[in-house]
Scaffold this motif. Structure first.
Motif, PDB file in Angstrom:
ATOM      1  N   ASP A  77    -101.963  11.387  35.241  1.00  0.00           N
ATOM      2  CA  ASP A  77    -102.143  10.507  36.411  1.00  0.00           C
ATOM      3  C   ASP A  77    -100.960   9.534  36.492  1.00  0.00           C
ATOM      4  O   ASP A  77    -100.403   9.301  37.563  1.00  0.00           O
ATOM      5  N   LYS A 126    -106.480   6.845  36.286  1.00  0.00           N
ATOM      6  CA  LYS A 126    -106.346   7.367  37.648  1.00  0.00           C
ATOM      7  C   LYS A 126    -106.244   6.226  38.665  1.00  0.00           C
ATOM      8  O   LYS A 126    -105.377   6.238  39.535  1.00  0.00           O
ATOM      9  N   ASN A 166    -100.084  10.530  30.093  1.00  0.00           N
ATOM     10  CA  ASN A 166    -101.219  10.800  30.966  1.00  0.00           C
ATOM     11  C   ASN A 166    -100.703  11.329  32.308  1.00  0.00           C
ATOM     12  O   ASN A 166     -99.790  10.752  32.903  1.00  0.00           O
ATOM     13  N   LYS A 221    -101.489  15.558  41.906  1.00  0.00           N
ATOM     14  CA  LYS A 221    -101.864  15.598  40.491  1.00  0.00           C
ATOM     15  C   LYS A 221    -102.973  16.631  40.354  1.00  0.00           C
ATOM     16  O   LYS A 221    -104.060  16.487  40.902  1.00  0.00           O
TER      17      LYS A 221
HETATM   18 MG    MG Z   1    -107.409  12.492  33.206  1.00  0.00          MG
END
Ligand code: MG
Ligand code: ATP
Length: 295
Positions: free
Chosen positions: A191, A250, A189, A31
């Motif tokens: 993540d 995350k 998102n 990522k």
């Molecule tokens: Mg972020």
């Protein structure tokens, strides 16, 4: 006469060898975001690292966000920027900008950089090859209701067929947007997208590059780095509401990936040049490592 190589250089190569053996042929999802994407020197170092991974026989797959640049373009267009629990509140205009910036600009910048460093890359987003099927994400408000963040999506399903085709010859680079069955686009998102891709590919590792040392017990004190945690501890801290801001998606992503079969999730400091190689190929290990519960 050829020069005798210096011992430390050989030592560094030899230190990497067991890791290269361990990771050979394995999929590593990275990522990419935060500082490593914002600074020119770090961008080049990142591209070098990913290209090296491919050359030594790993299967790197890049999934990227682009929070800072999306905010920058939204500012230029006079659009309001708002985050709730680390997620960007996304109305129709926001999603349009997210898609343009992530897919049109950042994804192609990354692809071009990898190409220039010697390994051809192919960029795609959740729409390509029906990679992601997305639904609207319902975020609990803590009082039994859901918060409406607009077009913020959750990944329902990942079809990795297209990724496997591409990864046979190229480095896949995935922008974290996707659409639902009706064709409505969503901001996802990055993540969460990386975790979904890593689990669907059966990746060995997922590495989250960010702009802090890793998961910090006290977000304001870099000396409080949590260097290793099992997935149970991560889940407990998340349930206790102790994790805030960008670290929330995350750590959730770390937990989800490991629960779904990824061996390890790492959070590394993308402000350090070559943090990816340091994490993967040296004994030092940096950042936070999330491991399965039963180790
Ligand atoms: Mg972020
Ligand atoms: N306990 C914590 N430990 C570390 N960072 C934390 C913590 N709580 C909140 N944070 C914040 O989370 C941020 C990292 O997430 P953020 O979403 O901003 O970046 P990113 O995911 O790396 O990049 P991008 O979202 O642009 O792809 C840190 O900069 C820090 O401000």
């Amino acid at each position: 006469m050829s020069k005798t190589p210096k011992q430390p250089q050989i030592a560094t190569l030899l230190e990497g060898l067991p890791y290269i053996k361990e990771f050979f042929g394995k999929t590593i999802v990275i990522k990419y975001g935060g500082a490593a994407m914002a600074e020119a020197e770090l961008r080049e170092a990142f591209a070098t690292d990913v290209v090296l991974l491919k050359y030594v026989g790993l299967n790197p797959v890049v999934v990227h966000g682009g929070g800072a640049e999306i905010t920058d373009y939204m500012d230029r267009l006079g659009l309001e920027v708002e985050f709730v629990h680390g997620l960007r509140v996304s109305n129709a205009q926001t999603v349009e900008v997210v898609k343009m910036v992530l897919v049109g600009k950042l994804n192609k910048d990354i692809v071009l950089r990898l190409n220039r460093h010697g390994q051809p890359a192919v960029g795609l987003c959740g729409d390509d090859g029906s990679l992601f099927e997305v639904t609207k994400q319902l975020v609990p408000d803590g009082a039994g209701e859901s918060l409406d963040l607009g077009y913020v999506g959750s990944i329902e399903r990942v079809d990795v067929d297209v990724l496997n085709h591409i990864a046979a010859d190229y480095i896949p680079v995935v922008a974290s947007v996707g659409a639902d069955r009706e064709g409505q686009s969503y901001n996802v998102n990055a993540d969460e997208a990386a975790a979904a891709v890593a689990s669907a590919l059966g990746a060995y590792k997922v590495v989250f590059m960010t702009d802090v040392e890793g998961w910090l017990a006290d977000p304001d004190d870099s000396a409080t780095l949590i260097s290793e945690a099992d997935v149970g501890t991560v889940r407990r801290e998340l349930a206790d509401g102790k994790v805030m801001g960008g670290m929330l998606p995350k750590l959730k992503a770390c937990a989800e990936a490991v629960e779904r079969g990824v061996s390890y999730a790492h959070i590394v400091d993308g402000r350090k040049p070559h943090s990816l190689l340091l994490e993967l190929f040296t004994d030092a290990g940096i950042g936070t490592k999330v491991r399965p519960a039963d180790e």
